[in-house]
Design a protein around this motif. Structure first.
Motif, short mmCIF file in Angstrom:
data_model
loop_
_atom_site.label_atom_id
_atom_site.label_comp_id
_atom_site.label_asym_id
_atom_site.label_seq_id
_atom_site.Cartn_x
_atom_site.Cartn_y
_atom_site.Cartn_z
N THR A 301 0.83 -1.21 0.00
CA THR A 301 0.00 0.00 0.00
C THR A 301 0.87 1.26 0.00
O THR A 301 0.44 2.30 -0.52
N ARG A 302 2.08 1.19 0.55
CA ARG A 302 2.95 2.37 0.49
C ARG A 302 3.32 2.69 -0.96
O ARG A 302 3.46 3.86 -1.34
N VAL A 396 1.13 11.04 6.24
CA VAL A 396 1.19 9.62 5.91
C VAL A 396 2.24 8.95 6.77
O VAL A 396 3.36 9.45 6.90
N GLY A 397 1.86 7.82 7.36
CA GLY A 397 2.79 7.03 8.15
C GLY A 397 2.94 5.65 7.55
O GLY A 397 1.98 4.87 7.50
N SER A 398 4.14 5.34 7.09
CA SER A 398 4.39 4.01 6.51
C SER A 398 5.07 3.12 7.54
O SER A 398 5.35 3.53 8.66
N HIS A 399 5.31 1.87 7.19
CA HIS A 399 6.02 0.92 8.05
C HIS A 399 5.33 0.80 9.42
O HIS A 399 5.96 0.86 10.47
N TYR A 430 -6.85 3.66 6.92
CA TYR A 430 -5.90 2.55 6.94
C TYR A 430 -6.33 1.52 5.91
O TYR A 430 -7.01 0.55 6.23
N PRO A 431 -5.95 1.71 4.63
CA PRO A 431 -6.38 0.80 3.57
C PRO A 431 -5.61 -0.52 3.60
O PRO A 431 -4.49 -0.59 4.09
N THR A 455 0.05 3.32 6.00
CA THR A 455 0.37 2.37 4.93
C THR A 455 1.23 1.23 5.45
O THR A 455 1.85 1.33 6.51
N THR A 456 1.26 0.16 4.66
CA THR A 456 1.93 -1.08 5.05
C THR A 456 3.20 -1.28 4.23
O THR A 456 3.24 -0.96 3.04
#
Length: 605
Positions: A301-302, A396-399, A430-431, A455-456
């Motif tokens: 998703t990232r 946006v927050g990844s990881h 949170y997709p 994101t993941t």
């Protein structure tokens, strides 16, 4: 006239605090001469057209000196002297610390250490985006120079050579509880600030001619300028001048103080207004074509976020992106490649990245700022204050979560959903797959306030087809029947675990409804209450601590529901270590097998 104006500002600051029975008059008295000279001779501002893009910006980073700011507005003729009576009163726009309740206040201040960074963002917009010659003036206190965020701002502004930024530092020697670290040693501050590429000027902050010359020198400098003004806290009132223990208190005898300051006056200042300029930025809104991903593919998703952002850059000319030196991981690098003129590298300085985003937002740009979910905690106070300011930010927050795998707990955002849900007027998304991520990234631009997308890191299956829509505040029911005995609610990575669990339970004869709760705030109350009424049992599963996350969002939605189900929350309970993503989910008790076990126990009861 300037000296007399300074006295008037002092008198009105004393009056405001006296009316309220609280406030910070002594902090206002020290900076009154600095602001008198600025207002009368150097600030270019059209108070009748606060949205004029040619206006200068004035930020009171030392927001507790609000009586001084409001006294300036009285002198400018936009606030009446009588309105000071309502300072700090219920319903008054003259609040204890400045907020945009007043049209001439760009951002809320009062959490020290933030104004200079935001000012740098505004100045950056003027230099690199708007290409206008407005100036940004930031009144700072010497106490807040102990904040690390101030030095992030000095470094950032020096590196970008923001010649249109001036920090006016009120070096009055006294903080809240006693002397500041360097007292009146302006040279100590000058050495440190000049090391970051700033021009520095040391002056007597009560000498109006020296102040005037310093402002002129700042305007002529090719570097950002810090004016280090030695002042006396409580200046002009013997009872409190340079006296410890009087910070944050109204003066003991306001009438005597006003008399000592020369009494009330009614000087009005004709502030120099720039000519009105129309916005020069083209507000182009071309048709947006978000990326489309084939069902069954595995896409992080990232990655979908980064590709969608790059596509949006072609559709929206007002979109800008900020990075904390992780663009290759968050995937904002896609935008940087295609739109380098609207990409800003803030390096590993999350507070300054957020402050810059707020400054760009003030100037009418739509910022996306991205870093690891865990590192938003470094900038949380800036985000909190941005919400108070009513800023429009897409973050946006990844990881996120334990699913990142072997990096360990220092890199795992496990608090971010709770933190962002708690903000005023925030949106939290949170997709779980690439197509929903692309749609939600685009949807963020149509909302206001603080928007947060989680994101993941790892590749996950694409579940949804290109025809699906994802309204904010909605959800998706992925498994459903009239015979459902339990509802499993997940978001992001746990949606895939919930689906695997539902398939395994079906083999055992247990029918489970599965809800993808991609919008965690606002939440789909109707779908959750329907599931509660239909199944009577809900299991929530989240890659997050159980406090404040998805499970609590579900419980909040069910509060007051006629049909209150039995709810089991699965979340990360123990501190993770290093392991593979699959092992992390299993150890945390949020993988498919753990969900199956929780459902078995719930149904057996």
């Amino acid at each position: 006239m300037l000296t007399a104006l300074g006295r008037q500002l002092r008198v009105d600051a004393v009056r405001a605090a006296d009316f309220a029975g609280s406030g910070h008059p002594t902090s206002s008295l020290s900076a009154a001469d600095l602001m008198a000279v600025l207002l009368a001779g150097h600030l270019r501002y059209d108070f009748e057209a606060a949205q004029n893009p040619a206006n200068d910006h004035l930020i009171f980073s030392k927001g507790h000196a609000s009586p001084l700011l409001y006294a300036m507005y009285v002198a400018a003729g936009v606030v009446s002297s009588e309105e000071l009576r309502w300072y700090r009163s219920s319903g008054s726009r003259l609040q204890g610390h400045p907020t945009p309740a007043l049209p001439w206040v760009d951002v809320a201040t009062g959490s020290l250490g933030q104004g200079l960074g935001i000012g740098a963002g505004m100045a950056l917009a003027g230099k690199r985006l708007d290409r206008r010659d407005f100036r940004v003036w930031v009144l700072c206190g010497d106490s807040e120079l102990a904040e690390g965020s101030m030095w992030e701002a000095f470094e950032h502004a020096g590196y970008e050579r923001l010649h249109n930024l001036t920090a006016i530092v009120d070096v009055n020697r006294l903080g809240q509880r006693g002397p500041t670290r360097h007292g009146w040693d302006t040279a100590a501050y000058a050495r440190r600030i000049s090391a970051f590429g700033w021009h520095t000027v040391e002056i007597d902050g009560h000498d109006v001619e020296a102040i005037d010359a310093a402002y002129a020198e700042a305007a002529a400098s090719e570097s950002p300028t810090a004016i280090l003004a030695r002042t006396r806290k409580g200046k002009g009132v013997r009872a409190v001048e340079d006296v410890e223990g009087v910070h944050g208190k109204p003066l003991p005898d306001a009438e005597a103080a006003i008399a000592e300051l020369g009494g009330r006056s009614a000087i009005r200042v004709e502030v120099a207004a720039p000519e009105y300029e129309r916005p020069s930025r083209p507000d182009e809104l071309r048709e947006l074509a978000v990326p489309v991903y084939e069902q069954g593919r595995r896409v992080a998703t990232r990655t979908a976020f980064g590709q969608a952002l790059a596509s949006m850059g072609h559709a929206r000319s007002d979109l800008v992106v900020l990075d904390g030196e992780v663009s290759d991981s968050t995937r904002t690098a896609y935008f940087a490649t295609e739109h380098p003129d609207r990409f800003f590298e803030c390096y590993i300085a999350e507070q300054q990245m957020t402050a810059t985003a707020v400054g760009l937002s003030v100037r009418g740009w739509l910022p996306f700022a991205a870093t690891f979910a865990a590192f938003w905690s470094r900038a949380y106070d800036f985000v909190r204050m941005a919400a108070v300011s009513g800023a429009d930010l897409c973050l946006v927050g990844s990881h996120a979560g334990v699913s990142i795998g072997a990096d360990g707990p220092s890199q795992m955002g496990l608090e971010d959903i709770a933190a962002f849900r708690a903000l005023w007027r925030s949106t939290v998304l949170y997709p779980c797959d690439a197509n929903s991520t692309a749609h939600l990234t685009a949807a963020m631009t149509e909302h206001s306030g603080i928007r947060y997308l989680r994101t993941t890191r790892e590749d996950t299956p694409v579940l949804y087809g290109p025809e699906e829509t994802f309204p904010i505040g909605g959800s998706k029911v992925l498994r459903s029947s009239d015979a459902d005995e339990v509802t499993i609610v997940g978001a992001g990575i746990t949606v895939h675990e919930a689906l695997r669990a539902a398939d395994a339970l079906a083999d055992e004869g247990v029918r489970a409804r599965v809800v993808d709760l991609y919008s965690l705030k606002p939440v789909d109350v109707a779908t959750l209450r329907r599931a509660a009424a239909d199944t009577g049992r809900i299991v929530t599963v989240e890659d997050h601590w159980p406090q404040g996350g998805l499970g609590d969002a579900v419980l909040d939605a069910l509060t007051g529901s006629i049909a209150m189900p039995t709810v089991v929350k699965l979340g990360v309970l123990a501190l993770p270590g290093s392991a593979t993503p699959a092992e992390q989910l299993r150890h945390a008790g949020i993988d498919a097998d753990s969900v199956v076990e929780a459902v078995r126990e719930l149904v057996a009861e």
